[in-house]
Design a protein around this motif. Structure first.
Motif, PDB file in Angstrom:
ATOM      1  N   GLY A  34       0.561 -11.515  12.372  1.00 45.49           N
ATOM      2  CA  GLY A  34       1.775 -10.818  12.779  1.00 45.49           C
ATOM      3  C   GLY A  34       2.254  -9.763  11.799  1.00 45.49           C
ATOM      4  N   VAL A  35       1.453  -9.516  10.753  1.00 40.61           N
ATOM      5  CA  VAL A  35       1.853  -8.509   9.762  1.00 40.61           C
ATOM      6  C   VAL A  35       1.428  -7.127  10.256  1.00 40.61           C
ATOM      7  CG1 VAL A  35       1.567  -7.732   7.360  1.00 40.61           C
ATOM      8  CG2 VAL A  35       1.476 -10.181   7.907  1.00 40.61           C
ATOM      9  N   GLU A  36       2.299  -6.139  10.133  1.00 42.88           N
ATOM     10  CA  GLU A  36       1.871  -4.775  10.413  1.00 42.88           C
ATOM     11  C   GLU A  36       1.301  -4.206   9.112  1.00 42.88           C
ATOM     12  OE1 GLU A  36       4.137  -2.508  13.068  1.00 42.88           O
ATOM     13  OE2 GLU A  36       3.299  -0.603  12.356  1.00 42.88           O
ATOM     14  N   VAL A  37      -0.041  -4.199   9.023  1.00 42.51           N
ATOM     15  CA  VAL A  37      -0.698  -3.766   7.789  1.00 42.51           C
ATOM     16  C   VAL A  37      -0.954  -2.263   7.860  1.00 42.51           C
ATOM     17  CG1 VAL A  37      -2.624  -4.164   6.212  1.00 42.51           C
ATOM     18  CG2 VAL A  37      -1.867  -6.008   7.706  1.00 42.51           C
ATOM     19  N   VAL A  38      -0.432  -1.537   6.895  1.00 39.38           N
ATOM     20  CA  VAL A  38      -0.608  -0.085   6.849  1.00 39.38           C
ATOM     21  C   VAL A  38      -1.525   0.217   5.660  1.00 39.38           C
ATOM     22  CG1 VAL A  38       0.590   2.137   6.808  1.00 39.38           C
ATOM     23  CG2 VAL A  38       1.777   0.102   7.688  1.00 39.38           C
ATOM     24  N   THR A  39      -2.789   0.547   5.955  1.00 38.54           N
ATOM     25  CA  THR A  39      -3.775   0.729   4.886  1.00 38.54           C
ATOM     26  C   THR A  39      -3.873   2.186   4.461  1.00 38.54           C
ATOM     27  OG1 THR A  39      -5.539   1.103   6.468  1.00 38.54           O
ATOM     28  CG2 THR A  39      -5.174  -1.178   5.804  1.00 38.54           C
ATOM     29  N   GLU A  40      -4.540   2.422   3.351  1.00 35.83           N
ATOM     30  CA  GLU A  40      -4.798   3.769   2.817  1.00 35.83           C
ATOM     31  C   GLU A  40      -3.530   4.627   2.791  1.00 35.83           C
ATOM     32  OE1 GLU A  40      -8.977   5.323   3.797  1.00 35.83           O
ATOM     33  OE2 GLU A  40      -8.533   3.949   5.459  1.00 35.83           O
ATOM     34  N   THR A  41      -2.443   3.989   2.430  1.00 34.62           N
ATOM     35  CA  THR A  41      -1.150   4.668   2.478  1.00 34.62           C
ATOM     36  C   THR A  41      -0.313   4.344   1.246  1.00 34.62           C
ATOM     37  OG1 THR A  41      -1.163   4.597   4.891  1.00 34.62           O
ATOM     38  CG2 THR A  41       0.989   4.847   3.850  1.00 34.62           C
ATOM     39  N   GLU A  42       0.396   5.352   0.763  1.00 34.47           N
ATOM     40  CA  GLU A  42       1.318   5.136  -0.349  1.00 34.47           C
ATOM     41  C   GLU A  42       2.740   5.430   0.089  1.00 34.47           C
ATOM     42  OE1 GLU A  42       0.112   6.612  -4.348  1.00 34.47           O
ATOM     43  OE2 GLU A  42      -1.703   7.191  -3.245  1.00 34.47           O
ATOM     44  N   VAL A  43       3.683   4.803  -0.606  1.00 31.21           N
ATOM     45  CA  VAL A  43       5.083   5.113  -0.350  1.00 31.21           C
ATOM     46  C   VAL A  43       5.440   6.310  -1.230  1.00 31.21           C
ATOM     47  CG1 VAL A  43       7.450   4.259  -0.429  1.00 31.21           C
ATOM     48  CG2 VAL A  43       5.588   2.707   0.168  1.00 31.21           C
TER      49      VAL A  43
ATOM     50  N   ASN B  67      -7.084  -5.470   2.934  1.00 30.23           N
ATOM     51  CA  ASN B  67      -6.501  -6.453   2.014  1.00 30.23           C
ATOM     52  C   ASN B  67      -7.534  -6.865   0.966  1.00 30.23           C
ATOM     53  OD1 ASN B  67      -4.913  -6.831   4.695  1.00 30.23           O
ATOM     54  ND2 ASN B  67      -3.673  -7.816   3.134  1.00 30.23           N
ATOM     55  N   MET B  68      -7.089  -7.052  -0.243  1.00 34.01           N
ATOM     56  CA  MET B  68      -7.937  -7.462  -1.367  1.00 34.01           C
ATOM     57  C   MET B  68      -9.119  -6.505  -1.575  1.00 34.01           C
ATOM     58  SD  MET B  68      -6.315 -10.017  -2.438  1.00 34.01           S
ATOM     59  CE  MET B  68      -7.397  -9.898  -3.818  1.00 34.01           C
TER      60      MET B  68
ATOM     61  N   ASN C  74     -19.412  -1.955  10.187  1.00 32.73           N
ATOM     62  CA  ASN C  74     -18.560  -1.958  11.362  1.00 32.73           C
ATOM     63  C   ASN C  74     -19.247  -2.674  12.503  1.00 32.73           C
ATOM     64  OD1 ASN C  74     -16.472  -0.773  10.197  1.00 32.73           O
ATOM     65  ND2 ASN C  74     -16.846   1.283  10.959  1.00 32.73           N
ATOM     66  N   GLU C  75     -20.531  -2.391  12.666  1.00 33.06           N
ATOM     67  CA  GLU C  75     -21.287  -3.085  13.706  1.00 33.06           C
ATOM     68  C   GLU C  75     -21.239  -4.585  13.485  1.00 33.06           C
ATOM     69  OE1 GLU C  75     -24.729   0.097  14.282  1.00 33.06           O
ATOM     70  OE2 GLU C  75     -25.390  -1.988  13.908  1.00 33.06           O
ATOM     71  N   SER C  76     -21.517  -4.946  12.224  1.00 29.89           N
ATOM     72  CA  SER C  76     -21.623  -6.383  11.989  1.00 29.89           C
ATOM     73  C   SER C  76     -20.278  -7.076  12.113  1.00 29.89           C
ATOM     74  CB  SER C  76     -22.269  -6.678  10.640  1.00 29.89           C
ATOM     75  OG  SER C  76     -22.041  -5.635   9.757  1.00 29.89           O
ATOM     76  N   ILE C  77     -19.183  -6.337  11.899  1.00 34.45           N
ATOM     77  CA  ILE C  77     -17.872  -6.971  12.035  1.00 34.45           C
ATOM     78  C   ILE C  77     -17.698  -7.513  13.447  1.00 34.45           C
ATOM     79  CG2 ILE C  77     -15.388  -6.451  12.199  1.00 34.45           C
ATOM     80  CD1 ILE C  77     -15.851  -4.740   9.641  1.00 34.45           C
ATOM     81  N   SER C  78     -18.110  -6.698  14.441  1.00 35.81           N
ATOM     82  CA  SER C  78     -17.924  -7.187  15.801  1.00 35.81           C
ATOM     83  C   SER C  78     -18.888  -8.311  16.146  1.00 35.81           C
ATOM     84  CB  SER C  78     -18.052  -6.031  16.789  1.00 35.81           C
ATOM     85  OG  SER C  78     -19.265  -5.369  16.536  1.00 35.81           O
TER      86      SER C  78
ATOM     87  N   LEU D 169     -15.701  -7.390   4.226  1.00 34.82           N
ATOM     88  CA  LEU D 169     -14.943  -8.637   4.161  1.00 34.82           C
ATOM     89  C   LEU D 169     -13.439  -8.357   4.044  1.00 34.82           C
ATOM     90  CD1 LEU D 169     -15.887 -11.520   4.295  1.00 34.82           C
ATOM     91  CD2 LEU D 169     -16.066 -11.556   1.803  1.00 34.82           C
ATOM     92  N   SER D 170     -13.133  -7.278   3.327  1.00 33.54           N
ATOM     93  CA  SER D 170     -11.745  -6.855   3.200  1.00 33.54           C
ATOM     94  C   SER D 170     -11.192  -6.447   4.575  1.00 33.54           C
ATOM     95  CB  SER D 170     -11.703  -5.705   2.181  1.00 33.54           C
ATOM     96  OG  SER D 170     -10.512  -5.009   2.264  1.00 33.54           O
ATOM     97  N   GLN D 171     -12.014  -5.726   5.342  1.00 29.95           N
ATOM     98  CA  GLN D 171     -11.608  -5.318   6.706  1.00 29.95           C
ATOM     99  C   GLN D 171     -11.384  -6.537   7.598  1.00 29.95           C
ATOM    100  OE1 GLN D 171     -11.235  -2.099   7.791  1.00 29.95           O
ATOM    101  NE2 GLN D 171     -11.766  -1.260   5.798  1.00 29.95           N
ATOM    102  N   TRP D 172     -12.280  -7.466   7.484  1.00 29.99           N
ATOM    103  CA  TRP D 172     -12.208  -8.684   8.302  1.00 29.99           C
ATOM    104  C   TRP D 172     -10.930  -9.452   7.975  1.00 29.99           C
ATOM    105  CZ3 TRP D 172     -12.576 -14.099   7.615  1.00 29.99           C
ATOM    106  CH2 TRP D 172     -12.985 -14.831   8.748  1.00 29.99           C
ATOM    107  N   THR D 173     -10.638  -9.528   6.656  1.00 28.44           N
ATOM    108  CA  THR D 173      -9.433 -10.221   6.209  1.00 28.44           C
ATOM    109  C   THR D 173      -8.184  -9.512   6.735  1.00 28.44           C
ATOM    110  OG1 THR D 173     -10.605 -10.913   4.238  1.00 28.44           O
ATOM    111  CG2 THR D 173      -8.210 -11.026   4.132  1.00 28.44           C
TER     112      THR D 173
END
Ligand code: FAD
Ligand code: NAD
Ligand code: NAD
Length: 503
Positions: A258-267, A237-238, A442-446, A246-250
């Motif tokens: 409760g949103v099913e977020v589908v990233t790196e994807t186009e319709v 997101n963003m 990724n490490e720091s996210i956890s 920070l985008s990953q964290w968001t």
């Protein structure tokens, strides 16, 4: 294009309120003419009135509503439990106080019939009316019914128009009925009503609107079991604004809502299901999803439809009417808000699609229309709230493709030591550094919770933008740092100015 947007709105069968109903009662000649009834226009008429107390100001607004703000349409209005409150377009601000979407109540405006004769002038609104063209040399405009109005000074504050997807543009009318865009009060009301009887919505887009609305609708939808999908190209997101970690964290926070977020994807494609109740979306990740409704939140385009006929220049890179530092496009013709491409003496040519910019540029245009000759120099801020646990404010150029450096308070620890994140996407060795960063981030996210902090955006080692992450009442410090135009040796020192651990 705007014609598509008009079709979308027209389909919703809401009748446009037109006041006055006949253009005869609108003056033929006016001192100050403002085109557009949004925030920039509101801010301009306020500034004109305070500089020139007997000014006669005529606002022409294509919307059937009194001038109002848009930010709560994708946030606050969805969080109250009180349907009546939402219907009356009142909302609770972050500090608990209740506020109306409308800037001023109806009686504030002088009836158009009285504007020319009112002793102390006034501000009148012709709503539901549209300016079709401007004749810049004769200083007059034409309304959609052919009526002409001459002006002394004119402001174009026509804002922006939601973009649509090509697959929507090419779809059948039946399929188009399952899609909408989201910008206006009408769009809010339609969606509110829909939420009462549908079970699933897909939001396409991962920017401001898509992200705010996804979190808000998921919260609202929980009560009636409505499933929300959010689909977008970015990694999180963003993603165009926030550094990747920070985008990953968001994105995790949005998922927690409760949103099913589908990233790196186009319709890729869409069609009506066999029973014509649902839309089937074919995704680039190989999956298909079926939903009752689709919201396109795929960006906005500045509304510059008056340009061609009037011979006004549009910026070839940033779009929007090209204006000078005083926000003039021509003598006696000013532009403000989303549709202005202006010169920022510090940060260069820009176009900003945010509320506070509409306030600040509208005010500056109004002051200059009333005789001041001030250049643009006050930096606007913007804010966004994505669900209840992510809120941020920003200033300057915040673009995730720049080098960024973030300093955050460590988790919930009492220890006031700071965590430090650098995201260096230099073009020379971008790939290498990105890979190294992904693992590091990724490490720091956890281990790190980015609950609050500050992110600096750098160009040639100078800070050009700042995000204040869940950190409020610090905008004046950010403005000072940005203004100093200095190469700082140690950004950790700069971060200390923000007292991240304080309230
Ligand atoms: P607008 O508000 O779009 O007003 C333009 C007006 O001009 C409209 O009334 C339109 O009908 C009228 N018009 C257009 N053409 C004509 C014509 N030819 N004749 C007559 N009238 C015409 N920004 C933030 O900083 N923070 C936020 O949290 C935030 N939330 C947002 C939420 C939503 C749902 C949306 C849509 C935007 C949000 N924004 C936010 C962005 C912010 O609202 C815009 O930047 C701001 O509205 C721009 O103001 P404006 O006056 O330039 O344009
Ligand atoms: P945006 O530019 O922030 O985001 C656009 C999103 O749509 C991005 O995720 C982008 O990748 C995606 N996209 C663009 N073209 C696409 C395509 N062809 N197919 C699929 N995805 C595509 O714009 P927005 O979120 O739609 O917001 C609309 C307007 O409202 C903007 O002017 C925005 O600034 C304003 N707004 C601002 C705020 C705020 O400041 N907090 C909140 C809501 C809306
Ligand atoms: P501010 O008073 O400096 O306002 C900046 C500009 O935004 C002003 O032009 C103001 O009129 C306008 N504005 C502020 N909130 C608005 C809203 N909800 N709708 C329309 N216009 C609005 O800044 P502020 O009011 O202190 O805060 C701006 C944002 O920051 C708000 O949206 C709020 O959610 C958020 N905030 C959150 C917290 C918190 O503790 N969660 C604290 C302060 C601010």
């Amino acid at each position: 294009s705007h014609t598509i947007k008009e079709t979308i709105n027209a389909k919703k069968t809401r009748k446009l309120v037109k006041i006055p109903s006949l253009s005869e009662s609108i003056p033929d000649k006016i001192q100050y003419l403002l085109i557009g009834g949004g925030t920039a226009s509101f801010s301009a008429f306020r500034a004109i009135k305070s500089a020139d107390p007997t000014a006669r100001v005529l606002v022409i607004s294509a919307e059937g509503y009194l001038p109002h703000m848009r930010p709560p349409l994708s946030k606050e209005l969805w969080y109250g439990d009180d349907t009546e409150m939402a219907k009356s377009l009142n909302f609770h601000q972050w500090n608990g106080t209740s506020r109306s979407l409308f800037y001023e109540p109806e009686p504030f405006y002088t009836p158009v019939e009285e504007l020319t004769t009112a002793k102390n002038g006034g501000i009148s609104l012709a709503r539901g009316w549209k300016v079709e063209s401007i004749n810049v040399s004769q200083k007059k405009v034409k309304l959609n019914d052919g009526k002409e109005i001459s002006y002394d000074k004119c402001l174009i504050a026509t804002g922006s128009i939601p973009k649509t997807l090509k697959l929507y543009d090419d779809a059948s009318e039946e399929l188009k009925n399952k899609f909408s865009v989201f910008r206006s009060i009408n769009d809010f009301e339609d969606l509110w009503e829909q939420l009462g009887h549908i079970k699933s919505i897909a939001i396409i887009g991962g920017g401001f609107l898509g992200s705010e609305l996804a979190a808000s609708l998921a919260n609202k939808g929980k009560k009636n079991g409505v499933k929300i999908y959010q689909i977008f190209k970015e990694k999180g997101n963003m993603g165009k604004v926030l550094p990747n970690y920070l985008s990953q964290w968001t994105t995790e926070k949005v998922r927690n809502e409760g949103v099913e977020v589908v990233t790196e994807t186009e319709v890729k494609n869409c069609s009506l299901d066999n029973d014509k109740q649902q839309v089937n979306l074919v995704l680039s990740n190989g999956k298909n999803i079926s939903v009752d409704h689709v919201i396109m939140a795929v960006g906005a385009k500045p509304n510059t439809e008056l340009a061609a006929d009037a011979g006004l220049e549009i910026d070839s890179k940033l779009d929007g009417y090209l204006v000078n530092s005083e926000l003039q496009a021509r003598t006696d013709l000013y532009i403000a808000g989303d549709c202005a491409c202006f010169y920022d003496k510090q940060l260069g040519r820009r176009r900003v699609e945010h509320h506070d910019h509409a306030v600040i540029s509208g005010r500056l245009a109004g002051e200059n229309m009333a005789g001041a000759a001030k250049p643009y120099q006050h930096q606007p801020m913007f804010w966004s709230d994505i669900g209840p646990s992510v809120g941020y404010e920003a200033i300057g150029i915040v673009d995730s493709s720049l080098i960024t450096m973030g300093v955050f308070a460590k988790g919930n620890h009492k220890d006031p030591s700071l965590a430090n994140e650098t995201d260096q996407n230099t073009s020379t060795n971008k790939k290498e550094i990105n890979e190294e960063l992904v693992s590091k981030n990724n490490e720091s996210i956890s281990e790190n919770d980015y609950n609050k902090g500050v992110v600096f955006y750098l160009k040639n080692d100078v800070i050009v933008g700042i995000v204040l992450w869940n950190l409020f009442n610090r905008m004046s410090i950010a403005r000072q740092v940005l203004k100093s135009d200095r190469c700082y040796k140690d950004l950790n020192e700069v971060a200390k100015l923000f007292n991240i651990h304080g309230d």
